[in-house]
Design a protein around this motif. Structure first.
Motif, PDB file in Angstrom:
ATOM      1  N   TYR A  85      37.530  34.681  36.650  1.00  0.00           N
ATOM      2  CA  TYR A  85      36.555  35.674  37.116  1.00  0.00           C
ATOM      3  C   TYR A  85      36.743  35.948  38.611  1.00  0.00           C
ATOM      4  O   TYR A  85      36.746  37.113  39.046  1.00  0.00           O
ATOM      5  CB  TYR A  85      35.131  35.187  36.846  1.00  0.00           C
ATOM      6  N   CYS A  86      36.894  34.885  39.397  1.00  0.00           N
ATOM      7  CA  CYS A  86      37.076  35.063  40.848  1.00  0.00           C
ATOM      8  C   CYS A  86      38.375  35.810  41.156  1.00  0.00           C
ATOM      9  O   CYS A  86      38.413  36.642  42.072  1.00  0.00           O
ATOM     10  CB  CYS A  86      37.061  33.706  41.542  1.00  0.00           C
ATOM     11  N   LEU A  87      39.432  35.531  40.410  1.00  0.00           N
ATOM     12  CA  LEU A  87      40.695  36.248  40.621  1.00  0.00           C
ATOM     13  C   LEU A  87      40.524  37.733  40.317  1.00  0.00           C
ATOM     14  O   LEU A  87      41.033  38.593  41.051  1.00  0.00           O
ATOM     15  CB  LEU A  87      41.794  35.646  39.750  1.00  0.00           C
ATOM     16  N   ILE A  88      39.813  38.046  39.224  1.00  0.00           N
ATOM     17  CA  ILE A  88      39.579  39.459  38.904  1.00  0.00           C
ATOM     18  C   ILE A  88      38.754  40.118  39.996  1.00  0.00           C
ATOM     19  O   ILE A  88      39.046  41.241  40.439  1.00  0.00           O
ATOM     20  CB  ILE A  88      38.866  39.585  37.540  1.00  0.00           C
ATOM     21  N   THR A 114      47.089  41.843  42.778  1.00  0.00           N
ATOM     22  CA  THR A 114      48.007  41.041  43.607  1.00  0.00           C
ATOM     23  C   THR A 114      49.237  40.739  42.761  1.00  0.00           C
ATOM     24  O   THR A 114      49.219  39.866  41.899  1.00  0.00           O
ATOM     25  CB  THR A 114      47.316  39.738  44.061  1.00  0.00           C
ATOM     26  N   ASP A 115      50.326  41.452  43.031  1.00  0.00           N
ATOM     27  CA  ASP A 115      51.424  41.517  42.059  1.00  0.00           C
ATOM     28  C   ASP A 115      52.134  40.197  41.834  1.00  0.00           C
ATOM     29  O   ASP A 115      52.666  39.954  40.742  1.00  0.00           O
ATOM     30  CB  ASP A 115      52.426  42.600  42.455  1.00  0.00           C
ATOM     31  N   ALA A 170      48.241  36.877  34.541  1.00  0.00           N
ATOM     32  CA  ALA A 170      49.190  37.984  34.520  1.00  0.00           C
ATOM     33  C   ALA A 170      48.456  39.321  34.499  1.00  0.00           C
ATOM     34  O   ALA A 170      48.856  40.285  35.170  1.00  0.00           O
ATOM     35  CB  ALA A 170      50.112  37.860  33.313  1.00  0.00           C
ATOM     36  N   GLY A 171      47.368  39.402  33.717  1.00  0.00           N
ATOM     37  CA  GLY A 171      46.571  40.624  33.690  1.00  0.00           C
ATOM     38  C   GLY A 171      45.961  40.943  35.041  1.00  0.00           C
ATOM     39  O   GLY A 171      45.919  42.104  35.462  1.00  0.00           O
ATOM     40  N   GLY A 177      46.747  44.402  37.446  1.00  0.00           N
ATOM     41  CA  GLY A 177      45.737  45.123  38.214  1.00  0.00           C
ATOM     42  C   GLY A 177      45.275  46.444  37.650  1.00  0.00           C
ATOM     43  O   GLY A 177      44.369  47.070  38.223  1.00  0.00           O
ATOM     44  N   THR A 178      45.838  46.927  36.543  1.00  0.00           N
ATOM     45  CA  THR A 178      45.351  48.164  35.947  1.00  0.00           C
ATOM     46  C   THR A 178      44.037  47.902  35.217  1.00  0.00           C
ATOM     47  O   THR A 178      43.699  46.759  34.900  1.00  0.00           O
ATOM     48  CB  THR A 178      46.386  48.724  34.963  1.00  0.00           C
TER      49      THR A 178
END
Length: 584
Positions: free
Chosen positions: A238-241, A247-248, A288-289, A293-294
């Motif tokens: 959740y925090c990463l999203i 962030t590629d 990976a999702g 970032g889309t």
């Protein structure tokens, strides 16, 4: 449009409710603890369902800082929903437990996860993040075995390190006047960016920072491991999203996690350790999702986190039921349990098919979104590698675990005690939800937080790809079935590179401290003995000649003749006379 509100029943923080449930369970007698754990989390779930998007409750803090402790948008709401659903299932599964501390820590842990999810400012986020780490630690220590104590200490050290990295990054942000949690992927990629990213990556078990998970989770209690499998890594996702979407470089870390966890799971023999490796693998799809970032990829990460909590907790509940009933953790020591534990067998089959992404189960309707998002973003290699990781998942859980635990010839496994009915109820709820969301994906899709084109999982292409991937796993398994039996050898992981050197440093420092301690002790002993000798005969220190071996002070030994003072007196008198005669 956000609105500042006061705390009412319509916007009561569900995390506070779960923490209150934990406190009540800590103090009430055992007869009341069961209904508290079974029914209390339902109040938290009800609070989530009444939260309106756009709610932003605040609390004044020191130095004019305002804490935004309850921020509701589409992303935080769907994570809060699944966390509360898991708290309900976990509470039912654990309500037979007589351990007060475990009951308190499990509910507080779940409540802290909600605290992080609904926090909009950095200070609230770090507070609940540290509370999560502290309470989850006791779900390991409550097992009260030497292995759990050691694993708990390692878990504590790793999370102290990760928490301090996160705290340092947050300190830099707050010092710069940035109090609210904001996306950081667009830059600047400064020190705060890397510190926060590393701190969250440790909680997400990003390879090579993942080994704490497979070291600690298998050593937790039967019921505590169910909670552990559901919250820490998904809160990190959740925090990463929220913070690092797009962030590629996270794309390739996610792919590495998916493949790495699946490969190690194939080699593993311990049930819960194998399932822990698959937490790493499945979280890799989510990471990976996040990196892609889309909108489609971020919805895929969100949906997969939602589904993962359901089927992974069900897998841990089934494994816990087997351990509870038989006392056995090793796969190669089991066999023939399909007849002895039929309900557990069917729940495990549902969970295994779900995590493998089989159509009509919830893993299929979530995992395929991320894979399709990679294809849509023209990352063909990412799509292929994630599908390959799915093959490893099906091989190690749906084939290996089901066969060797439930369908293989009976090894004479004895059911030592009956599984409590509440554990069966929780497993049944989890299995029902895995099937329900798999058959009716719109129950989940309608709440996905990011706007995207309508996604239809049950297309010919998706179903065909799934069947092909599953066939690729089934064929070699059946061909080499005798060689697929789990082995008892120890699989070294990345923690070897810091546990061994750290153990050597600790051992060396221990030897050094012991040597210094012995040297100081010997020195003190010599000084003590010499001081005692000196106290027996203090004149020995001033005169080295007479009676060295005399143990006691005897003044007769040091008495001088009368000639010495007379000679000194005459000498002084003579010098004085000479002086006075000279000055006259």
């Amino acid at each position: 449009m956000m609105t500042e509100v006061t705390m009412t029943m319509s916007n009561l923080h569900p995390g506070f409710i779960l923490i209150a449930v934990g406190l009540i369970a800590l103090f009430v007698p055992k007869s009341l603890r069961r209904p508290v754990l079974a029914a209390g989390p339902l109040l938290g779930l009800g609070a989530v369902l009444t939260l309106a998007p756009g709610t932003n409750a605040t609390l004044p803090f020191i130095n004019g800082i305002t804490l935004h402790y309850l921020h509701v948008d589409a992303l935080s709401w769907i994570f809060a929903l699944i966390f509360c659903m898991m708290a309900v299932i976990g509470g039912i599964y654990a309500c037979h437990n007589s351990n007060r501390m475990e009951a308190f820590c499990s509910m507080t842990y779940a409540g802290s996860a909600l605290g992080v999810t609904l926090a909009q400012d950095w200070l609230t986020l770090i507070f609940f993040s540290e509370l999560m780490a502290a309470t989850s630690l006791f779900l390991i220590w409550c097992k009260k075995t030497p292995a759990s104590r050691q694993a708990g200490y390692r878990y504590l050290l790793v999370h102290m390190f990760g928490g301090n990295l996160l705290l340092a990054g947050i300190f830099l942000k707050v010092s710069a006047g940035d109090y609210l949690v904001m996306p950081l992927a667009q830059g600047p990629w400064d020190t705060a960016f890397w510190l926060i990213c590393l701190g969250i990556s440790i909680n997400a078990a990003v390879v090579p920072l993942h080994a704490w998970l497979v070291d600690a989770y298998p050593e937790g209690t039967v019921t505590g491991s169910v909670f552990l499998s559901s919250f820490t890594t998904k809160v990190a996702v959740y925090c990463l999203i929220r913070i690092f979407a797009g962030t590629d470089f996270l794309i390739w870390f996610g792919v590495l996690m998916a493949l790495y966890g699946a490969c190690y799971a194939i080699m593993e023999n311990d049930m819960r350790r194998l399932l822990s490796y698959h937490i790493v693998s499945q979280v890799g799809f989510m990471v990976a999702g996040v990196g892609l970032g889309t909108a489609m990829a971020l919805n895929g990460a969100t949906a997969h986190a939602f589904s993962h909590i359901l089927y992974k907790s069900l897998l841990f509940m089934c494994a816990g039921a087997i351990i509870y009933a038989t006392g056995i953790r090793k796969i190669n020591q089991l066999g023939g349990l399909a007849k002895k534990m039929p309900f557990t067998f069917w729940c495990f089959v549902i969970a295994a098919l779900s995590i493998s992404g089989v159509p009509l189960f919830n893993g299929f309707i979530s995992k395929s979104i991320t894979i399709s998002a990679a294809a849509a973003a023209h990352y063909g290699s990412v799509e292929l590698l994630l599908q390959l990781a799915g093959v490893g998942t099906f091989l190690s859980i749906a084939l290996k675990m089901i066969y060797f635990i439930f369908l293989a010839p009976d090894n004479g496994v004895v059911i030592k005690r009956e599984v409590p009915k509440n554990m069966y109820v929780a497993m049944g709820i989890g299995a029902t939800l895995c099937v329900l969301y798999g058959v009716y994906p719109e129950l989940l899709y309608r709440y996905l937080p990011f706007t995207m084109e309508p996604y239809h999982p049950f297309t010919v292409d998706h179903i065909t790809q799934s069947i092909e991937m599953l066939g690729m796993a089934m064929l070699p398994f059946m061909m080499y079935l005798p060689k697929m039996e789990p082995h008892t050898a120890l699989s070294l992981d990345t923690d070897w590179f810091y546990r061994k050197p750290f153990a050597g440093i600790v051992t060396g420092l221990s030897y050094l401290c012991c040597a210094v301690s012995r040297a100081l002790g010997n020195t003190w002993e010599v000084l003590y003995e010499k001081s005692m000798e000196l106290s027996h005969n203090p004149m020995e220190f001033l005169d080295a000649k007479p009676l060295r071996n005399s143990p006691k002070y005897n003044p007769e030994n040091y008495r001088t003749s009368i000639a010495d003072p007379i000679m000194i007196t005459l000498t002084i008198l003579f010098c004085s006379l000479c002086y006075f005669m000279a000055i006259i």
